[in-house]
Write a protein that holds these residues in place. Structure first.
Motif, short mmCIF file in Angstrom:
data_model
loop_
_atom_site.label_atom_id
_atom_site.label_comp_id
_atom_site.label_asym_id
_atom_site.label_seq_id
_atom_site.Cartn_x
_atom_site.Cartn_y
_atom_site.Cartn_z
N GLY A 8 0.83 -1.21 0.00
CA GLY A 8 0.00 0.00 0.00
C GLY A 8 0.86 1.25 0.00
N THR A 9 2.15 1.08 -0.28
CA THR A 9 3.08 2.22 -0.27
C THR A 9 3.96 2.18 -1.52
OG1 THR A 9 4.69 0.86 0.90
CG2 THR A 9 3.28 2.26 2.25
N THR A 10 4.61 3.32 -1.78
CA THR A 10 5.55 3.41 -2.90
C THR A 10 6.68 2.40 -2.71
OG1 THR A 10 5.16 5.77 -2.72
CG2 THR A 10 6.90 5.11 -4.21
N GLU A 11 7.14 2.29 -1.47
CA GLU A 11 8.28 1.40 -1.20
C GLU A 11 7.92 -0.06 -1.44
OE1 GLU A 11 7.23 3.74 0.76
OE2 GLU A 11 8.91 5.07 1.17
N ALA A 12 6.69 -0.44 -1.05
CA ALA A 12 6.27 -1.83 -1.23
C ALA A 12 6.27 -2.18 -2.72
CB ALA A 12 4.89 -2.05 -0.62
N ARG A 13 5.80 -1.23 -3.52
CA ARG A 13 5.74 -1.44 -4.96
C ARG A 13 7.15 -1.53 -5.54
NH1 ARG A 13 4.49 2.00 -9.38
NH2 ARG A 13 3.34 0.84 -10.98
N ALA A 14 8.03 -0.65 -5.06
CA ALA A 14 9.42 -0.66 -5.55
C ALA A 14 10.11 -1.97 -5.13
CB ALA A 14 10.19 0.53 -4.98
N LEU A 15 9.84 -2.42 -3.93
CA LEU A 15 10.43 -3.68 -3.46
C LEU A 15 9.92 -4.85 -4.31
CD1 LEU A 15 11.99 -5.43 -1.42
CD2 LEU A 15 9.94 -5.39 0.03
#
Ligand code: NAP
Length: 253
Positions: A8-15
């Motif tokens: 649910g975050t930018t970082e989760a998507r990037a990861l």
């Protein structure tokens, strides 16, 4: 290795993107299902709550999850607490990806408050023009202060709208630059910003813009998150996973 990312975050998507590129892990990304049009994701996605700690523990066991990454937003305290307990019960290693909070710089006029109700009180009784950079779930308490003019920016439409006479709604998804947020604050003659201390770059524009305009920011303090091993970057998660894989290989697992 089966990995579950709570996202649910930018970082989760990037990861998820970084792991998909490496191709050596079976990754599932979990979203709460809050936004009506979630962005496309680079790995398989499951959507919706698990049903509390027990439901998440059950999911971890059923799906044979071997590493749980809590990459949720720093204000999503319930799911982070559930993740810590479920991982412990199921014996699954947990790593939290938590972005660093913004820190006050010269020129910042921050009023830090513990709750949204305190943020409403901090506005005072004299009518102000308020930028609310938060969603439907959080803004309801502002209904008790109808004397102010609100500019509300959220990812999804605020429906039903706030029961106040003067509110303008913008739907937009970050990142938001300082220049654009400065223009927005000026265009709407805003005199105070209310925001969470989300950290990261994507929503820092309003904080930098408020500083440049000598405008106060009522900043909601971060909630307490569970004690868990944590890193601040996607690279930190990748290093942790590499270490987990090497250790498992050394043990012959
Ligand atoms: P929350 O209050 O911590 O969680 C409420 C419930 O929503 C949880 O108990 C869980 O339901 C479900 N849930 C939350 N995140 C989930 C996930 N990633 N996958 C599956 N179920 C999830 O969370 P929230 O503050 O409402 O935030 C919801 C989501 O939006 C989070 O994924 C977060 O990363 C994202 N987000 C939140 C904010 C914010 O300011 N809070 C900002 C940007 C993005 P069950 O108990 O049924 O499992």
């Amino acid at each position: 290795m089966n990995i579950l990312i709570l996202g649910g975050t930018t970082e989760a998507r990037a990861l998820a993107g970084a792991l998909a590129e490496r191709g050596e892990f079976a990754v599932t990304l979990s979203l709460a299902g809050r936004t009506t049009n979630p962005l496309p994701q680079p790995v398989p996605v499951r959507i919706g709550g698990f049903g509390g700690v027990d439901g998440l523990e059950r999911y971890l066991r059923q799906e044979r999850i071997e590493a749980l990454i809590d990459a949720t937003h720093p204000y999503a305290a319930t799911i982070s607490a559930n993740a810590a307990r479920a991982a412990e019960h199921a014996g699954v290693p947990l790593l939290a990806l938590r972005r660093a909070a913004w820190t006050k710089l010269d020129g910042d006029q921050w009023v830090e408050v513990a709750t949204i109700h305190d943020a409403v009180a901090a506005l005072g009784n004299v009518p102000r023009r308020v930028f609310l950079a938060m969603g439907r779930k959080e803004i309801e308490p502002f209904a008790v202060a109808p004397e102010h003019v609100y500019l509300v920016r959220s990812v999804d439409p605020v429906d039903p709208p706030l029961p106040v006479p003067h509110a303008i709604y913008l739907t937009a998804r970050g990142p938001f630059s300082e220049a654009n947020d400065r223009a927005l604050l000026e265009r709407h003659r805003i005199d105070v910003v209310v925001a969470k201390n989300s950290g990261g770059d994507a929503s820092y524009g309003k904080i930098a813009a408020a500083r440049a305009l000598h405008m106060p920011v009522i900043l909601l303090k971060r909630p307490t998150l569970p004690d868990a091993e944590a890193v601040e970057t996607v690279e930190g998660v990748l290093a942790w996973l590499d270490h987990a894989v090497t250790s498992a290989a050394a043990r012959g697992v």
